[in-house]
Design a protein around this motif. Structure first.
Motif, mmCIF file in Angstrom:
data_model
loop_
_atom_site.group_PDB
_atom_site.id
_atom_site.type_symbol
_atom_site.label_atom_id
_atom_site.label_comp_id
_atom_site.label_asym_id
_atom_site.label_seq_id
_atom_site.Cartn_x
_atom_site.Cartn_y
_atom_site.Cartn_z
ATOM 1 N N GLY A 191 -10.320 4.023 -5.715
ATOM 2 C CA GLY A 191 -11.483 2.948 -5.195
ATOM 3 C C GLY A 191 -12.204 3.404 -3.846
ATOM 4 N N GLN A 192 -11.551 3.964 -3.065
ATOM 5 C CA GLN A 192 -12.408 4.394 -1.869
ATOM 6 C C GLN A 192 -13.235 5.477 -2.014
ATOM 7 O OE1 GLN A 192 -8.679 5.066 0.689
ATOM 8 N NE2 GLN A 192 -9.153 3.147 1.779
ATOM 9 N N GLN A 193 -13.082 6.296 -3.409
ATOM 10 C CA GLN A 193 -13.958 7.405 -3.643
ATOM 11 C C GLN A 193 -15.348 6.714 -3.811
ATOM 12 O OE1 GLN A 193 -12.701 9.458 -6.878
ATOM 13 N NE2 GLN A 193 -10.399 9.968 -5.884
ATOM 14 N N MET A 194 -15.607 5.238 -4.145
ATOM 15 C CA MET A 194 -16.881 4.740 -4.099
ATOM 16 C C MET A 194 -17.777 4.847 -2.727
ATOM 17 S SD MET A 194 -16.476 0.960 -6.457
ATOM 18 C CE MET A 194 -18.286 0.879 -6.289
ATOM 19 N N LEU A 195 -16.857 4.833 -1.878
ATOM 20 C CA LEU A 195 -17.615 5.390 -0.333
ATOM 21 C C LEU A 195 -17.724 6.540 -0.295
ATOM 22 C CD1 LEU A 195 -18.756 3.940 2.165
ATOM 23 C CD2 LEU A 195 -16.010 3.987 2.889
ATOM 24 N N GLY A 196 -16.638 7.317 -0.579
ATOM 25 C CA GLY A 196 -16.670 8.988 -0.281
ATOM 26 C C GLY A 196 -17.835 9.528 -1.258
ATOM 27 N N HIS A 197 -17.841 9.242 -2.368
ATOM 28 C CA HIS A 197 -18.923 10.162 -3.108
ATOM 29 C C HIS A 197 -20.306 9.609 -2.837
ATOM 30 C CE1 HIS A 197 -15.670 11.126 -6.259
ATOM 31 N NE2 HIS A 197 -16.714 11.542 -6.943
ATOM 32 N N PHE A 198 -20.368 8.384 -2.471
ATOM 33 C CA PHE A 198 -21.582 8.045 -1.883
ATOM 34 C C PHE A 198 -22.137 8.676 -0.530
ATOM 35 C CE2 PHE A 198 -24.767 5.407 0.337
ATOM 36 C CZ PHE A 198 -25.854 5.038 -0.261
ATOM 37 N N PRO A 223 -19.795 1.426 -17.602
ATOM 38 C CA PRO A 223 -18.712 0.970 -18.683
ATOM 39 C C PRO A 223 -17.586 1.545 -18.220
ATOM 40 C CG PRO A 223 -19.936 3.048 -19.430
ATOM 41 C CD PRO A 223 -20.571 2.472 -18.095
ATOM 42 N N ASN A 224 -17.368 2.395 -17.224
ATOM 43 C CA ASN A 224 -16.078 2.930 -16.724
ATOM 44 C C ASN A 224 -16.078 3.321 -15.271
ATOM 45 O OD1 ASN A 224 -16.812 5.914 -16.931
ATOM 46 N ND2 ASN A 224 -16.797 5.302 -18.943
ATOM 47 N N PHE A 225 -15.195 3.685 -14.789
ATOM 48 C CA PHE A 225 -15.090 3.924 -13.357
ATOM 49 C C PHE A 225 -15.694 5.501 -12.977
ATOM 50 C CE2 PHE A 225 -13.112 5.248 -9.214
ATOM 51 C CZ PHE A 225 -13.590 4.215 -8.397
ATOM 52 N N LYS A 226 -15.563 6.409 -13.991
ATOM 53 C CA LYS A 226 -16.160 7.836 -13.975
ATOM 54 C C LYS A 226 -17.551 7.431 -13.789
ATOM 55 C CE LYS A 226 -16.040 12.046 -16.058
ATOM 56 N NZ LYS A 226 -15.646 12.889 -17.392
ATOM 57 N N ASP A 227 -18.205 6.712 -14.779
ATOM 58 C CA ASP A 227 -19.824 6.507 -14.647
ATOM 59 C C ASP A 227 -20.148 5.768 -13.442
ATOM 60 O OD1 ASP A 227 -19.901 7.804 -16.985
ATOM 61 O OD2 ASP A 227 -20.045 6.017 -18.387
ATOM 62 N N LEU A 228 -19.424 5.169 -12.846
ATOM 63 C CA LEU A 228 -19.588 4.262 -11.731
ATOM 64 C C LEU A 228 -19.772 4.995 -10.611
ATOM 65 C CD1 LEU A 228 -18.313 0.887 -10.438
ATOM 66 C CD2 LEU A 228 -18.539 2.750 -8.990
ATOM 67 N N LEU A 229 -18.877 6.304 -10.510
ATOM 68 C CA LEU A 229 -19.031 6.850 -9.431
ATOM 69 C C LEU A 229 -20.100 7.954 -9.556
ATOM 70 C CD1 LEU A 229 -15.187 8.323 -8.895
ATOM 71 C CD2 LEU A 229 -16.462 6.635 -7.669
ATOM 72 N N ALA A 230 -20.425 8.458 -10.813
ATOM 73 C CA ALA A 230 -21.647 9.190 -11.003
ATOM 74 C C ALA A 230 -22.877 8.454 -10.373
ATOM 75 C CB ALA A 230 -21.790 9.608 -12.588
ATOM 76 N N LEU A 231 -22.949 7.330 -10.871
ATOM 77 C CA LEU A 231 -23.957 6.461 -10.551
ATOM 78 C C LEU A 231 -24.119 6.471 -9.048
ATOM 79 C CD1 LEU A 231 -24.391 3.762 -13.274
ATOM 80 C CD2 LEU A 231 -25.914 5.643 -12.973
ATOM 81 N N ARG A 232 -22.981 5.982 -8.435
ATOM 82 C CA ARG A 232 -23.053 6.087 -6.900
ATOM 83 C C ARG A 232 -23.548 7.289 -6.275
ATOM 84 N NH1 ARG A 232 -22.724 2.345 -3.021
ATOM 85 N NH2 ARG A 232 -21.009 3.185 -1.782
ATOM 86 N N LEU A 233 -23.187 8.405 -6.981
ATOM 87 C CA LEU A 233 -23.752 9.761 -6.499
ATOM 88 C C LEU A 233 -25.224 9.702 -6.525
ATOM 89 C CD1 LEU A 233 -22.736 12.252 -5.152
ATOM 90 C CD2 LEU A 233 -22.720 13.381 -7.494
ATOM 91 N N ALA A 234 -25.902 9.313 -7.757
ATOM 92 C CA ALA A 234 -27.364 9.364 -7.974
ATOM 93 C C ALA A 234 -28.006 8.267 -6.831
ATOM 94 C CB ALA A 234 -27.727 8.804 -9.406
ATOM 95 N N GLN A 235 -26.995 7.089 -6.726
ATOM 96 C CA GLN A 235 -27.657 6.233 -5.749
ATOM 97 C C GLN A 235 -27.915 6.805 -4.378
ATOM 98 O OE1 GLN A 235 -25.112 3.263 -4.550
ATOM 99 N NE2 GLN A 235 -26.671 1.607 -4.588
#
Length: 405
Positions: free
Chosen positions: A47-54, A96-108
């Motif tokens: 879950g902390q990868q949401m911060l790290g990826h961004f 739809p899933n955590f992998k896509d969420l991380l990809a969108l965080r990177l685009a954000q």
């Protein structure tokens, strides 16, 4: 330049939002992170990868936006980046899933990074080092509050409407910034001052910065400050839960960080108005920063479940950050004349990159153990002060040799 002066208030509002956007967006979901972890069935460290990826996306893209803006100007890139941020942020709601969420965080992050680079560069375009330092000290109380206020706001929004609402709020923030960019932000880099756009020129610009002892002296200061701050930001939802703080009130614990950061900004501004030099003000801030690191080590070692001790320690460190972040930024952006965009991009990449790395490794490194976490923060604080003193002496000697030659 007359247009800049005529719209000074709206321009400063826009610059504040530029500097706030990525910091605000990186942290607003943190109180809801345990809920996101449960919904997607991932571990806390994942879950902390949401911060790290961004943060990683913000760091890398600053290397691109900096030289691009030195060649193409500031405004068009700002419009592009803010528009991308808005689209990616609203898309996160439907991941739809955590992998896509991380990809969108990177685009954000790719979109958000434009605003932080160009906001600093616009100030660098318009003002000298000392003037920029005073302006950053004026703006950074608001900017510096954002990483602390964002989780508090996000906590209340998620409690009322769920974690998706945090991203809706961030997307609307981007919409307001885009409107201000279109209506109140002029182009601050005239065509005659732009650098040619080529890989060779970009590399030469970065090489000039990397060879500048003065740039390193100032740019490393926000790196250490951000690494410590984001180590706490990433770990705090799990650290505070372990220490007995309810998930519903964790967001409020960040309020003290905002208050102490603003207090540090105000004290730094006052000391500089009394004639204190930039480097002496930075040295003062580092002493406070190290004092907070010592308190963090002592409280987590002798009272690992005493959450008030942890919050007090990080609050002292953010008091020091009130000196370190605006003044270190000012020194780095103005270190090499006519290279403000690249300097802003490189410094930002280093700064946010340090935060991204620590956010990604702090969970596995500390094992979510308060005593281990306190030791890591203490070591970072002491190392940062040693690096500051060393680069300060090297920069002083380089300036002295240049004057004698």
């Amino acid at each position: 330049m007359k247009e800049v002066i005529r719209n000074r208030f709206l321009l400063m509002c826009a610059v504040v939002m530029m500097l706030v956007l990525s910091l605000f967006s990186s942290d607003i979901f943190l109180p809801a992170l345990p809920d996101i972890v449960r919904q997607f069935g991932v571990t806390p460290s994942q879950g902390q990868q949401m911060l790290g990826h961004f943060l990683l996306g913000v760091a890398l893209m600053q290397l691109v936006y900096g030289p691009l803006s030195d060649s193409l100007g500031r405004k068009k890139l700002l419009i592009f980046g803010t528009s991308l941020f808005i689209l990616a942020t609203f898309a996160i709601i439907y991941a739809p899933n955590f992998k896509d969420l991380l990809a969108l965080r990177l685009a954000q992050a790719v979109g958000a990074s434009a605003s932080i680079v160009l906001g600093r560069a616009i100030i660098g375009d318009l003002f000298s080092k000392e003037e920029a330092g005073k302006i950053f000290l004026t703006l950074f109380p608001i900017v510096g509050m954002s990483p602390a206020l964002a989780p508090m706001i996000g906590g209340q929004i998620s409690n009322l409407f769920g974690w998706h609402a945090c991203f809706i709020f961030a997307g609307l923030f981007g919409v307001v910034l885009l409107f201000l960019t279109l209506t109140a932000v002029p182009e601050t880099l005239p065509r005659e001052k732009r650098n040619p756009l080529s890989a060779v020129d970009v590399m030469q610009g970065y090489i000039a910065l990397l060879l500048s002892r003065r740039f390193w002296h100032y740019a490393l200061i926000p790196c250490i400050a951000y690494a410590v701050f984001y180590a706490y930001i990433a770990e705090s939802p799990f650290l505070l839960l372990k220490q007995g703080v309810s998930n519903k009130v964790i967001g409020f614990t960040y309020l003290s960080l905002s208050l102490t950061y603003v207090t540090g900004n105000l004290i730094a501004r006052w000391t500089m108005s009394k004639g204190l030099t930039l480097d002496k003000a930075l040295a003062t801030g580092y002493l406070v920063f190290v004092a907070g690191g010592i308190v963090m080590f002592l409280t987590t070692h002798f009272a690992p479940n005493f959450y008030i001790g942890s919050i007090t320690a990080i609050s002292i460190m953010t008091l020091g950050n009130g000196f370190l972040l605006p003044l270190g930024t000012s020194g780095a952006v103005t270190a090499v004349p006519h290279n403000a965009g690249s300097a802003s991009g490189l410094m930002g990449a280093m700064q946010i990159g340090a935060a991204a790395i620590i956010a990604g490794i702090i969970g596995p490194l500390s094992g979510h153990n308060p005593q281990t976490f306190g030791m890591i923060v203490f070591v970072l604080a002491i190392a940062g002060f040693f690096i500051f003193q060393t680069t300060r002496r090297l920069s002083y000697r380089a300036d002295l040799n240049r004057q004698l030659s």
